[in-house]
Design an enzyme around this catalytic site. Structure first.
Site, PDB file in Angstrom:
ATOM      1  N   LYS A  60      69.592  56.480 102.743  1.00 43.50           N
ATOM      2  CA  LYS A  60      69.409  55.979 101.475  1.00 43.50           C
ATOM      3  C   LYS A  60      70.395  55.252 100.835  1.00 43.50           C
ATOM      4  O   LYS A  60      69.841  54.005 100.229  1.00 43.50           O
ATOM      5  CB  LYS A  60      69.235  57.378 100.495  1.00 43.50           C
ATOM      6  CG  LYS A  60      69.060  57.146  99.273  1.00 43.50           C
ATOM      7  CD  LYS A  60      69.494  58.276  98.113  1.00 43.50           C
ATOM      8  CE  LYS A  60      71.120  57.812  97.962  1.00 43.50           C
ATOM      9  NZ  LYS A  60      71.755  58.594  96.896  1.00 43.50           N
TER      10      LYS A  60
ATOM     11  N   CYS B 120      47.650  65.393  90.095  1.00 40.91           N
ATOM     12  CA  CYS B 120      48.783  65.902  91.037  1.00 40.91           C
ATOM     13  C   CYS B 120      48.448  67.219  91.667  1.00 40.91           C
ATOM     14  O   CYS B 120      48.107  68.130  91.016  1.00 40.91           O
ATOM     15  CB  CYS B 120      49.985  65.869  90.197  1.00 40.91           C
ATOM     16  SG  CYS B 120      51.363  66.573  91.363  1.00 40.91           S
TER      17      CYS B 120
ATOM     18  N   CYS C 102      54.666  69.477  83.370  1.00 41.03           N
ATOM     19  CA  CYS C 102      53.364  69.012  83.910  1.00 41.03           C
ATOM     20  C   CYS C 102      52.565  68.690  82.651  1.00 41.03           C
ATOM     21  O   CYS C 102      51.711  68.009  82.743  1.00 41.03           O
ATOM     22  CB  CYS C 102      52.804  70.068  84.901  1.00 41.03           C
ATOM     23  SG  CYS C 102      53.853  70.052  86.571  1.00 41.03           S
TER      24      CYS C 102
ATOM     25  N   CYS D 105      52.444  65.482  81.275  1.00 41.95           N
ATOM     26  CA  CYS D 105      52.745  64.141  82.481  1.00 41.95           C
ATOM     27  C   CYS D 105      51.342  63.703  82.563  1.00 41.95           C
ATOM     28  O   CYS D 105      50.214  64.412  82.571  1.00 41.95           O
ATOM     29  CB  CYS D 105      53.110  64.925  83.941  1.00 41.95           C
ATOM     30  SG  CYS D 105      52.842  63.868  85.219  1.00 41.95           S
TER      31      CYS D 105
END
Length: 311
Positions: free
Chosen positions: A219, A305, A296, A299
């Site tokens: 990364k 999702c 959530c 969102c």
């Protein structure tokens, strides 16, 4: 695909060479070898040669060939040579929604990430060194803590030489409380010595050389290539990207590590999006898709999702 049946008759297949079925740049031939695009004169000459049976026979001994069925016989395997690439359902709309939620650019990564931690007035190789150090410090550490450590280091003159002249206690005091700070003192000293001896105080310009440095993972290497060298070498996947990619179903199967997630994402995500994904998802993970108790209800992807549907 399955190998051709040895009992297949000559009339059931036809031989295909590049000049008949593959245009220049159409991809690798059999065996993995890549053929250079033909120039105009060469293409015309090869087309004329293909009308001569004797010459064509000699030529095919030097070419890799593919076989495709012309008249499908009963029992023949007619599956395509290459299966269509997989991509997750609804990913484009999910990405658009995340961009909308991240339009404010107000997450910690947006103003404290690696591209904001170096001295913009320093010489280029010093800036690149500072980018790499900020990435090494950021592992298992909040952006706010990393930025504070970088400020203290820069106040002492953050160069390869200045770090090598510090004793371990001083360096440890300056970077504390970053995660695993004792190990990072050791890695920073070792990496700085290698950079001085092998790279003239600069950082390597390739992922393999970067990950060979102590304390530098994939990364960090991909982010260093992007921020320090301006080169997109791959998708930088940290814990945020790893978590969110699995929650959204952006991997064909669940992945157990960030490196597995990187490989899975690079198999289908268009390359022009690679440079955007890290910052976009890291900020989304810092503000909305939290590790514990994700938000959530607020969102835009709550109905798209798979993880949100299970809550």
């Amino acid at each position: 695909c399955s190998p051709p049946d040895s009992s297949m008759s000559a009339t059931g297949v036809r031989m295909v060479t590049r000049s008949r079925s593959r245009g220049p740049g159409a991809g690798p031939l059999g065996g993995g070898a890549k053929a250079a695009p033909l120039r105009r004169g060469e293409a015309a000459a090869e087309g004329r040669k293909s009308h001569s049976p004797a010459r064509h026979q000699r030529k095919t001994q030097k070419l890799n060939v593919a076989y495709e069925a012309s008249d499908h016989q009963e029992g023949e395997d007619t599956r395509p040579l290459r299966a269509p690439s997989w991509e997750p359902q609804d990913w484009r709309q999910q990405l658009l929604n995340i961009r909308t939620m991240r339009s404010g650019k107000d997450a910690p990564v947006d103003w404290l990430g690696a591209e904001h931690c170096y001295d913009s007035s320093a010489p280029p190789k010093v800036r690149r060194y500072q980018v790499l150090l900020s990435l090494m410090l950021s592992s298992q550490t909040k952006d706010q803590v990393t930025a504070g450590a970088m400020q203290r280091l820069r106040a002492r003159g953050l160069t390869v030489d200045s770090v090598l002249q510090m004793d371990d206690n001083t360096l440890g005091t300056l970077i504390y409380p970053v995660g695993f700070w004792r190990n990072k003192v050791k890695y920073i000293k070792q990496t700085s010595a290698i950079l001085q001896q092998r790279y003239g105080g600069d950082i390597p310009a390739s992922v393999p050389e970067l990950v060979a440095l102590p304390g530098v993972g994939p990364k960090m290497a991909h982010l260093a290539m992007a921020v320090a060298w301006g080169t997109v070498s791959g998708i930088a996947v940290d814990t945020h990207v790893h978590r969110i990619a699995n929650r959204l179903g952006w991997t064909r199967t669940a992945t157990k590590s960030p490196e597995k997630t990187r490989t899975a994402l690079e198999e289908w995500l268009p390359r022009e999006l690679w440079s955007e994904i890290n910052g976009l998802l890291v900020g989304f993970g810092q503000q909305t898709c939290l590790p514990v108790h994700p938000r959530c209800q607020g969102c835009l992807n709550r109905t798209l999702c798979p993880a949100a549907r299970g809550l």
